[in-house]
Design an enzyme around this catalytic site. Structure first.
Site, PDB file in Angstrom:
ATOM      1  N   GLY A   2       1.278  -1.332   0.090  1.00 58.81           N
ATOM      2  CA  GLY A   2       0.090   0.264   0.080  1.00 58.81           C
ATOM      3  C   GLY A   2       0.568   1.333   0.120  1.00 58.81           C
ATOM      4  O   GLY A   2       0.427   2.532   0.533  1.00 58.81           O
ATOM      5  N   ASN A  29      -5.607   2.491 -13.053  1.00 56.57           N
ATOM      6  CA  ASN A  29      -4.443   1.674 -12.413  1.00 56.57           C
ATOM      7  C   ASN A  29      -3.080   1.925 -12.892  1.00 56.57           C
ATOM      8  O   ASN A  29      -3.126   3.416 -13.371  1.00 56.57           O
ATOM      9  CB  ASN A  29      -4.388   0.076 -13.215  1.00 56.57           C
ATOM     10  N   ASN A  47       1.516   3.249  -2.666  1.00 52.12           N
ATOM     11  CA  ASN A  47       0.900   3.877  -3.349  1.00 52.12           C
ATOM     12  C   ASN A  47      -0.689   4.099  -2.903  1.00 52.12           C
ATOM     13  O   ASN A  47      -1.070   5.927  -2.426  1.00 52.12           O
ATOM     14  CB  ASN A  47       0.742   3.460  -4.839  1.00 52.12           C
ATOM     15  N   ASP A  67      -4.240  -3.981 -18.429  1.00 55.84           N
ATOM     16  CA  ASP A  67      -3.112  -2.701 -18.967  1.00 55.84           C
ATOM     17  C   ASP A  67      -3.315  -2.139 -20.260  1.00 55.84           C
ATOM     18  O   ASP A  67      -2.387  -1.751 -20.936  1.00 55.84           O
ATOM     19  CB  ASP A  67      -1.623  -3.169 -19.016  1.00 55.84           C
ATOM     20  N   HIS A  94       1.023   0.866 -13.279  1.00 57.14           N
ATOM     21  CA  HIS A  94       1.373  -0.248 -13.581  1.00 57.14           C
ATOM     22  C   HIS A  94       2.487   0.621 -13.324  1.00 57.14           C
ATOM     23  O   HIS A  94       3.239   1.653 -14.245  1.00 57.14           O
ATOM     24  CB  HIS A  94       1.208  -0.492 -15.290  1.00 57.14           C
TER      25      HIS A  94
HETATM   26  C1  GAR Z   1       3.080  -0.738  -7.283  1.00 56.20           C
HETATM   27  O1  GAR Z   1       5.128  -0.843  -8.507  1.00 56.20           O
HETATM   28  C2  GAR Z   1       1.968  -1.150  -8.040  1.00 56.20           C
HETATM   29  O2  GAR Z   1       1.972  -0.336  -9.923  1.00 56.20           O
HETATM   30  C3  GAR Z   1       1.822  -2.273  -8.889  1.00 56.20           C
HETATM   31  O3  GAR Z   1       2.303  -3.486  -7.391  1.00 56.20           O
HETATM   32  C4  GAR Z   1       3.049  -2.720  -7.053  1.00 56.20           C
HETATM   33  C5  GAR Z   1       2.055  -2.068  -5.765  1.00 56.20           C
HETATM   34  O4  GAR Z   1       3.137  -1.021  -4.265  1.00 56.20           O
HETATM   35  N1  GAR Z   1       0.817  -2.776  -9.722  1.00 56.20           N
HETATM   36  C6  GAR Z   1       0.772  -3.821 -10.947  1.00 56.20           C
HETATM   37  O5  GAR Z   1       1.954  -4.471 -10.800  1.00 56.20           O
HETATM   38  C7  GAR Z   1      -0.205  -3.957 -11.362  1.00 56.20           C
HETATM   39  N2  GAR Z   1      -0.200  -4.329 -12.320  1.00 56.20           N
HETATM   40  P1  GAR Z   1       2.334  -0.687  -3.119  1.00 56.20           P
HETATM   41  O6  GAR Z   1       1.321  -2.281  -2.579  1.00 56.20           O
HETATM   42  O7  GAR Z   1       3.509  -0.430  -2.430  1.00 56.20           O
HETATM   43  O8  GAR Z   1       1.887   0.043  -3.413  1.00 56.20           O
END
Ligand code: GAR
Length: 202
Positions: free
Chosen positions: A12, A108, A14, A151, A110
Site C-alpha cells: 500500500g 490503475n 501507493n 493494462d 502500472h
Molecule cells: C506497485 O509498484 C504497483 O504499480 C504494482 O504493484 C506495486 C504495489 O505496491 N502494480 C502492478 O503491478 C499491477 N499490475 P504498493 O502496494 O506498495 O502500492
C-alpha cells in the site's frame, strides 16, 4: 467532494502516497472514502485505518466466479457512493461487469511504460525483473483507464525512470515508485477528480 475508493492487495505505498496527498490538500476535492483489499493480511489496510479511512476486505470465495465477485464489489462501491476507483497494487483482474458498471471511472497504476512489460502475468517485481532481463535503459510508470484488456485502457499519464548499472529488481522497483508512481498517481487522481467535477470525460 467526490468519493474515491482505492483497491489494494499488498503493502500500500501507493495508497500512502494518495493519503499523504489528501492530507496536504493536493488531491483537490477527492475524498478517499473506502479502501478495499482482496487480502485480509494486506498492510495497506493498516495504513488506511491509521488515516481514519473505512476499510473492507473482499476476498474471492472458493469457487466464486469473477463475475460474482464483481457483483459484490459493485454493491460495495455503490453503497459508498464511489465516483472514482483507483487500483493501487490491486493484484486481481476485474470482471467485465465491474468495468461496465464503472466505464472510464477506474484507473490503475502500472510499474512500466505501457506497452512494455504489461498485461497478464506482469505485476509487481516481475515487471522490473523482465525490464532488467530485456536490458532496457529507461522504464517508468503508467496511469491508465481500466478496460477489459489487462493494462490495455487509455493512457492518462506516464513518467520515465532511468535504469542504472547493477540495478536489482528491488532497487528498480523502489526507484520507479519514488520517482514515478508516488508522484504520478496522486497528480492524475487530482486531475481526474477536477475533470469529473467539471462534467468532462477522462
Ligand atoms: C506497485 O509498484 C504497483 O504499480 C504494482 O504493484 C506495486 C504495489 O505496491 N502494480 C502492478 O503491478 C499491477 N499490475 P504498493 O502496494 O506498495 O502500492
Amino acid at each position: 467532494m467526490l468519493a474515491v475508493a482505492v483497491l489494494v492487495s499488498g503493502g500500500g505505498t501507493n495508497l500512502q502516497a494518495l493519503l499523504d496527498a489528501q492530507a496536504r490538500s493536493a488531491l483537490g476535492n477527492a475524498r478517499i472514502a473506502l479502501v478495499v483489499s482482496n487480502r485480509r493480511d494486506a498492510y495497506a489496510l493498516t495504513r488506511a485505518s491509521g488515516a481514519g479511512v473505512e476499510t473492507a476486505v473482499l476476498e474471492r470465495g472458493r469457487g466464486e466466479t469473477p463475475e460474482a465477485y464483481g457483483e459484490r464489489l459493485i454493491a460495495l462501491l455503490k453503497e459508498h457512493g464511489i465516483a472514482l476507483t483507483v487500483l493501487a497494487g490491486f493484484m486481481q483482474i476485474l470482471a467485465p461487469n465491474v468495468i461496465d458498471a464503472y466505464r472510464d471511472r477506474i484507473v490503475n497504476v502500472h510499474p512500466s511504460l505501457i506497452p512494455s512489460f504489461c498485461g497478464a502475468g506482469f505485476y509487481g517485481l516481475r515487471v522490473h525483473r523482465a525490464a532488467l532481463e530485456r536490458g532496457v535503459k529507461v522504464t517508468g510508470a503508467t496511469v491508465h483507464l481500466v478496460n477489459e484488456v489487462p493494462d490495455g485502457g487509455r493512457i492518462l499519464a506516464q513518467k520515465a525512470v532511468e535504469v542504472r548499472e547493477g540495478d536489482t529488481p528491488e532497487a528498480l522497483q523502489r526507484r520507479v515508485m519514488e520517482e514515478a508512481e508516488w508522484v504520478l498517481l496522486p497528480s492524475t487522481v487530482a486531475w481526474a477528480v477536477r475533470r469529473l467535477e467539471e462534467g468532462l470525460p477522462l
